[in-house]
Structures are given as structure tokens and as C-alpha cells.
Design an enzyme around this catalytic site. Sequence first.
Site, short mmCIF file in Angstrom:
data_model
loop_
_atom_site.label_atom_id
_atom_site.label_comp_id
_atom_site.label_asym_id
_atom_site.label_seq_id
_atom_site.Cartn_x
_atom_site.Cartn_y
_atom_site.Cartn_z
N GLN A 223 0.00 -7.84 2.64
CA GLN A 223 -0.55 -7.40 1.34
C GLN A 223 -0.97 -8.61 0.52
OE1 GLN A 223 2.48 -3.74 1.54
NE2 GLN A 223 1.56 -4.18 -0.54
N ARG A 370 5.98 1.86 -3.00
CA ARG A 370 5.22 2.60 -3.89
C ARG A 370 5.90 2.56 -5.23
NH1 ARG A 370 0.73 7.11 -1.94
NH2 ARG A 370 -0.89 6.33 -3.35
N CYS A 371 6.16 1.48 -5.68
CA CYS A 371 6.91 1.39 -6.83
C CYS A 371 6.68 -0.10 -7.70
CB CYS A 371 8.49 1.11 -6.43
SG CYS A 371 8.58 -0.50 -5.33
N GLU A 741 0.83 3.90 -7.85
CA GLU A 741 2.03 4.28 -7.41
C GLU A 741 2.51 5.36 -8.41
OE1 GLU A 741 3.79 -0.05 -6.53
OE2 GLU A 741 2.74 0.68 -8.47
N1 MCN Z 1 -8.54 2.90 -9.54
C1 MCN Z 1 -9.37 3.50 -10.21
N2 MCN Z 1 -9.40 3.71 -11.95
C2 MCN Z 1 -8.08 3.30 -12.29
C3 MCN Z 1 -7.06 2.71 -11.66
C4 MCN Z 1 -7.39 2.63 -10.41
O1 MCN Z 1 -10.41 3.86 -10.06
N3 MCN Z 1 -7.98 3.26 -13.67
C5 MCN Z 1 -8.55 2.84 -8.24
C6 MCN Z 1 -8.75 1.05 -8.00
O2 MCN Z 1 -9.86 0.64 -8.38
C7 MCN Z 1 -8.05 1.29 -6.69
C8 MCN Z 1 -7.19 2.36 -6.39
O3 MCN Z 1 -7.67 3.34 -7.57
O4 MCN Z 1 -9.22 1.61 -5.65
C9 MCN Z 1 -5.75 1.82 -6.78
O5 MCN Z 1 -5.86 0.98 -7.85
P1 MCN Z 1 -4.24 0.47 -8.61
O6 MCN Z 1 -3.56 1.33 -9.27
O7 MCN Z 1 -4.97 -0.97 -9.20
O8 MCN Z 1 -3.40 -0.01 -7.17
P2 MCN Z 1 -3.85 -1.15 -6.13
O9 MCN Z 1 -5.10 -1.28 -5.73
O10 MCN Z 1 -2.96 -2.28 -6.56
O11 MCN Z 1 -2.95 -0.67 -4.99
C10 MCN Z 1 -1.51 -1.01 -4.74
C11 MCN Z 1 -0.92 0.47 -4.66
C12 MCN Z 1 0.78 0.08 -4.21
S1 MCN Z 1 1.59 -1.03 -4.83
C13 MCN Z 1 1.07 0.78 -3.18
S2 MCN Z 1 2.78 0.71 -2.48
C14 MCN Z 1 0.25 1.88 -2.56
C15 MCN Z 1 -0.82 2.34 -3.36
O12 MCN Z 1 -1.49 1.36 -4.00
N4 MCN Z 1 -0.12 1.77 -1.09
C16 MCN Z 1 -1.48 2.36 -0.60
N5 MCN Z 1 -1.75 3.56 -2.95
C17 MCN Z 1 -1.82 3.49 -1.68
N6 MCN Z 1 -3.03 4.17 -1.01
C18 MCN Z 1 -3.28 3.78 0.25
N7 MCN Z 1 -4.27 4.44 0.86
N8 MCN Z 1 -2.61 2.84 1.25
C19 MCN Z 1 -1.66 2.23 0.69
O13 MCN Z 1 -0.91 1.41 1.49
CU1 CUM Z 2 6.39 -1.36 -4.81
S1 CUM Z 2 5.29 -1.04 -3.02
MO1 CUM Z 2 3.63 -1.35 -3.58
O1 CUM Z 2 3.97 -2.38 -4.85
O2 CUM Z 2 2.94 -2.75 -2.53
#
Ligand code: MCN
Ligand code: CUM
Length: 796
Positions: A223, A370-371, A741
Site C-alpha cells: 500500500q 481499516r482504522c 474506513e
Molecule cells: N471518496 C469520495 N469522496 C470523499 C471521500 C472519498 O469520492 N469525500 C472516494 C475516494 O476518491 C476514493 C475512495 O472514496 O476513491 C476512498 O477514499 P479515502 O477515504 O480517501 O480512502 P483511501 O483511498 O485512502 O483508502 C484507504 C482506506 C483504508 S485505510 C482501508 S484500510 C480500506 C479502505 O480504504 N481498504 C480498502 N477501503 C477499501 N476498499 C477496498 N475496495 N479495498 C481496500 O483494501
Molecule cells: Cu488502518 S488499515 Mo488502512 O489504514 O490501510
Amino acid sequence: MSQALDEIKIGGLGASRRRVEDDRFIRGKGNYTDDITLPGMLHMEILRSPLAHARITSIDASRAWNIPGVHLVLTGDMMATRNLAWMPTLSYDTQAVLATDKVRFQGQEVACVVADDPYIAKDACEAIEVEYEPLPVIVNPTQAVADGAPVIRDDKENQPDNVIYNWEVGDKAGTDRAFEQADVVSRLRLHYPRSHPSPIECCGSIADFNRATSKLTVYMTTQAPHIIRAAVALVAELPEHMIRIVSPDIGGGFGNKVPVYPGYVCSILASILLERPVKWIEDKSGNLISTGFARDIYLDGEMALRKDGKILAVRMHADADHGAFFSDAQPSKFKIGLLHSTFACYDVPVAHLTARGTYSNKAPGGVAYRCSFRVTEAMFFQERMVAAAAADLRMDPAEFRRINFVRDEQFPHRTPFGFLLDSGQYGKCLEVGLKAIGYDDFRHQQAEARKRGKLLGLGISTMTEPLGAGNSREYDILGIKMFDSAELKIHMTGKAILRTGAKTQGQGHETTWAQIVAHELGLPAEDVTVEEGDTDTAPFGMGTYASRSTPVAGAAVSMVARKIRAKARKLAAHLLEVSEEDIEWELGRFYVRSAPDRGVTIQECALAAYSNMPDGMEPGLQNTAYYDPPNLTWPFAVYLVTVEVDQETGVWDVHNIVAVDDCGVRINPMIVEGQIMGGLTEAYAMANMQFITFDAEGNCVGSNYMDYLLPTAWETPGFELHSEVVTPSPHHPIGAKGVGECAAVGGPAAFVNAVLDAIADTGVRNIDMPLLPDRVWEAITYHHDVSGAPPVRSDD
Ligand code: MCN
Ligand code: CUM
């Protein structure tokens, strides 16, 4: 007269655009690490320890070496000659790559075999003879600090016991004083059990060291590719510019793919030694027994309350079981992650938190799932504590939350642990949720049902999550500051490629980042390719975890697009033969203020950047932005669950789930909903069915899908999602907050609170997750709490 494009039509902000990556995923055309085959590639398998704690008296690998097709057998002693028997962790500890002196958990890596195919390698692993001398085993924090406990980390100087850290935050004296003023003190102790992210794709790597060019390429499931590149440079002592980490498609990460695992290191060394590509793909039991465990924390808390329901203070202690190596990936200032985000959405005047981390004979734990760095535990405890406090006050739990929430006019709000909340409308989210679930009606039905001997329950859980590490002032991993990046290149025909320092694992970045570009520049989203995960091409970034991508890399996408727009404006002025000050922007087009009909599109500006630039202007249209966020973003959510519990069996069924998520501006509402549904599914699994535990000998019970259940669409209840509350983040360029998360963080307490509400007449205050039928039955039948994980149960 405006000719601005219709943002939704071009796939901009707010468009529920279909995920472009799904086209290949659902056709089986994804390119995962295991899909990659390189010429001359060999295969590696790992021999794991059957025992949880034992001294290694001898390792005899001669039979393995003699098996035809075997190229290399790696043991700890051989790793040691290269200074690679141990590696640093992301939390300033060390972790054994291959065991030399002792094994410290069941499933620990003891040796590796590299062979022509994985089957030969696996057979050869079994031909390695290892003699163990068993040692006493520790499986929980109580045992870890007991008198005479064996010292697990006797490899470390200055480690006389099993304590990793003692950490505290908040105002102890102030909290003590507030407790003296309390009318009621509410107490709760609970265990958040070990859980495992369990992505469908396990971990793996293909290391390819090319002696001719001295370049090391590693395809791997990570990641955070740039962090891995730095780690490999330091651990393997290779120059960083000769290392290329490529993270291809990832079949789910969920935090499992953040840490550095021994398998990666061994495949790299094997490739360097053999000068051939070496592939390691972990199997399911290897993944479940040795990688990326989360939680495993005992939480003890007290809340000082006034009769009218106002929270006066919170006092809390955490005992975290980290397993044999402290390998959490988390900001280095915070030993227990962001656990101190607990109670952030409540107006708590003063609070104090202490935390102790200990070693045990389990795989490294507390890693992440997921935290946002322990926020799951923080919110779970908060919402279980709030439910218990409301019950102690004989107050309605919704009303209790209402009077204690941080109010809209209090933002930005400083929490007693020092966080600054950016924005929110907590009360409004709760009202939307209560209405949707039919709260008042439900209470009547519940009372009626009870008369007929039916147990109905309703659970509320709220959460606010600190998402988007950094800012760089406070957040770093191993001293590397947390920020992120985006690079945007607009080709002369107006098509574009965008790269970021994040790494999608299923979240849909290829879709949503293009939407941000569409929003900023008016380029149709389909004209923007998004690439992540290759350190030779992507700008440096800290990767994807802690839902930081939208808050940080997503912000960088906005910022780089704005830089491009600024240059395009100069090109437009040149093309329109007016001064820049006379130029106006509307989506996709610059025009002359005094003559709006005269305009040029962003595509025309792009062409001019390569074919008709003004004198003295650097050609081309590309830029990079590094974004260091001023603060975290704080999404908020309310989850409500209704259940029916069967008295005779303890089985509980979910009737309704309502989710109200406020993650600020939604880039792609459909993707956001997918994220919430996925999170709620995991929350349901943790609350209902997933149990990885350990017996007294440290045997991992639950390292397969017979014991550790993954809910399918069949078991998973339906969800009702609400999106009407939108509080933009005031400091994010497009007002978005993270969301990936939230539901996994806030969801579990809603299920547990619902079951406990259904059996409230028994006086039971706590059943620890998972709420398996036997545990619920025990609570109903004997009217006592069911706490802890085997082999220690509080009632033993
Ligand atoms: N998004 C959006 N509008 C927002 C916030 C987010 O459209 N206001 C969209 C983003 O553009 C992105 C998605 O939602 O496409 C998730 O965005 P974000 O909240 O920024 O999270 P990350 O992209 O940083 O993803 C990480 C987060 C984590 S830490 C874990 S753990 C987890 C999760 O995402 N692992 C996943 N969701 C997952 N979903 C899938 N399918 N697979 C994982 O491994
Ligand atoms: Cu805390 S699990 Mo996600 O942050 O990759």
C-alpha cells in the site's frame, strides 16, 4: 453568456461515474502480483514455526538442499551473515526476518526454500529438520507482566521485561478533580479482540535483481511503495535510485499490506544471490497466521457524569498486546496510534489516557485494519462507554449523545487530547438517523415485543475519525514526514496522465482522481489516465492507508490541476491577444471578460503549450504538487442497527441498518456508498462472527476460513444509506474528507449496543466481540458479562 461544461456530464465532482478499473477487474483481466511471470523466475516458500515460543537448538537443511529443483535454502544464520536476520519495524523496534535464536510466535518464518516451482519449494520446506526446545508461552498482557514471566525479547539489550512502552496524554490532575465533582461515575472494561484484514489476495512479491544493470525491481503487494523503497535501501544497503518498487493491481489491502514482511526481504535476498527473479506468494493460512493482525487491546474506562447527563471527564487505560514484534505503522509521536481521538465528537472538558504496550507470543499485532491508527478501538470504546453511561443514568442514549455532542458553532473545536476538529453537524446527522430508523416507533414496538417474550434491540454508534495524516509538523513515519503528491501531464491533444504518491487497492482512485481533474480543468474524466504504485514514475508519497488519499493525495490532485490552470490562463491570454487580467475562467474554458463569446478551451491551451507558446514561456503543460495538509479532516457518521435476539439460542438477526455519513463533499457518491457498505460488512463480521484467538500454548485458533468467517452477500444484511448531511472540510481544496474506513470504525459498536439493548433486562453490561451465540446465550442465561478472549475470561 456561459458556455461552461456540465460538470456531471464530463464526470466531475459529484458524478457517480462507473469505476474505470472494474472493466478489467470483472473480466478477470486485472494484473495482480501473482499474474506476473518473468523469464527464468523461481519460486519461494516459507517454513513456519509450529510452536509459539521455543529455543531453536538446530536446523538441518541438508535434505532440502538435495531435492532436485531446489536452488537455495535460506535460514536465519545465513541471513545473519548478510546482516539481514533482523529488520527494523515501522515503530522503531526490530523484527526477525528468519528466526535465529528463538521462535516467538506460531507461524513465525524460520526458513525459506527457492525452487523451480512452488510445489518443490513447499516439499523441500518440509524436509528441513528443526529442533525446538519449548519455552513458556505468553498470550495476553496479564501474563506478559506477571512476576517471573519469561522475557520474550531477550534478543534486545535494555529489555528486562515484556513492556514495550508506557504512554500517556491529557490532564491527569484536572481529570482527577473533575471526578470529585461527579454525581455518577460510569465504568466499563472491554476487550477488542484480534482481528485480521484478510484481503482476498494474500501478500507476495517478485524480486528481480539484474546484475548487468545493478537494478533491483520488486513487484509486490504494498500500500506504500515509496516507503518500501526507502526501507529496502536501508535494510539491504542498496542505493535508492537502483530500486524500483512496483505495486500492480492489489486485491484488497485493508491495512494488511502496509507493513514490511519477512517474505519480501527473503525474496529480495534470494534474487540478489541467485541473479534470477524470485516469486513469493503467501498462502491463505500463512496470511491469516502471521501478517497484519489488528486490535487485541483491553480498554478500561471511567466517565464522570453530572445528573443531567453532561459528561464532566473521561479517564481511560489501554493494554495493548502487540505480539512478538512491535511493528505498527503509525506516526512516531503516538505510541498507541490515534487512540486519543476517542470522545472527540463529544464536548468533554478534560480527559486523561494511559496506554501500555506489551509483547506476547503471537504474530505482530495492532498493525492496522481499516482504522486510522487505532481509531477503530477508540470509537468502539467511546460508543460502548456512552451506551453504558446512558444506561447508568437511566437516560435515553440518543438524548445523552445529543446533549454531549460538540455543537455546530463550536468548530474548530479543540479536544482535551489536543486534536483540532475541522467541521461537523453531529446533531443533524443523529436526527436524520433517528428519523430513518423510526426511533420512537421502535421503542414502542420493543416494549410490546418484550411483553410477548421477544427481544428486540436498537444500537446507536457515532464516530468521528482523524483522517489525512499529516500535517508534517506532527505526523511522520520513521522520521519521514507525512504529506503526499500528484503529478499531472497534459498532452498536446488535451489528454492527460495523472500520477500520485497514493496506491489504490480497490478504492477506485483511477476513477475519482480523474474526476477531480475534470472538476478543476474541465477535461472530461475519461481523458485522464490515472497511474499509481510505480516508484520509477510516481511522485514520492506516503501511500494509501488511514483513509489519507482523498485528504492528502486528492488535495494534491486539485493543487496540481490549479497550477496547470494558472499556466493555461497565460496561454489563453496569448491566444486571445488580451492581458491575463482580462481573462475569466469557467469550467473547461477561458474567455475575455468584456467579450464572453471570445474564448479558448483548455484543450486549445494544451495544444498551444506545445505549438504556440508566448515568447519566453517554458514549453509543455505539466506540473507536480506536494501537499502538506494544514490539519486532519474529520468525517462524522451515525450508524443505527436493530436486532432481534433469540432467548433460547443466543442467535441474533439484524432487522435494519441505517448509516448517515458526512464525509464532506463527495467526489463520487457511488464509490463513497461502496466504501460505506464494505465497511459495514466488515463491522458486522467483527461483531458477529470473526474470532482469531489463541489457546494457552499460543496455538492460533482461527487461521482458516472455517473458524475465521468472512461474510458473503448471503449473510450480510442490507443497508440504508443517507447522504443528506454534507459539511465540507474548510481546509481541503474541494471540501472533501476521507471516508474509506468510517463504517468499519463506527459500525461494530452499533451491533453490540443493539444486542445489549435487546437483553437490557438481564442487567448485562458487556459481551465482548464477537457476539457468538454461545456468548449471548451465556449472558442471557446467567445474567453476567461475557468478557475477554480465551484462555483468559474475566469470569474464570
Ligand atoms: N471518496 C469520495 N469522496 C470523499 C471521500 C472519498 O469520492 N469525500 C472516494 C475516494 O476518491 C476514493 C475512495 O472514496 O476513491 C476512498 O477514499 P479515502 O477515504 O480517501 O480512502 P483511501 O483511498 O485512502 O483508502 C484507504 C482506506 C483504508 S485505510 C482501508 S484500510 C480500506 C479502505 O480504504 N481498504 C480498502 N477501503 C477499501 N476498499 C477496498 N475496495 N479495498 C481496500 O483494501
Ligand atoms: Cu488502518 S488499515 Mo488502512 O489504514 O490501510
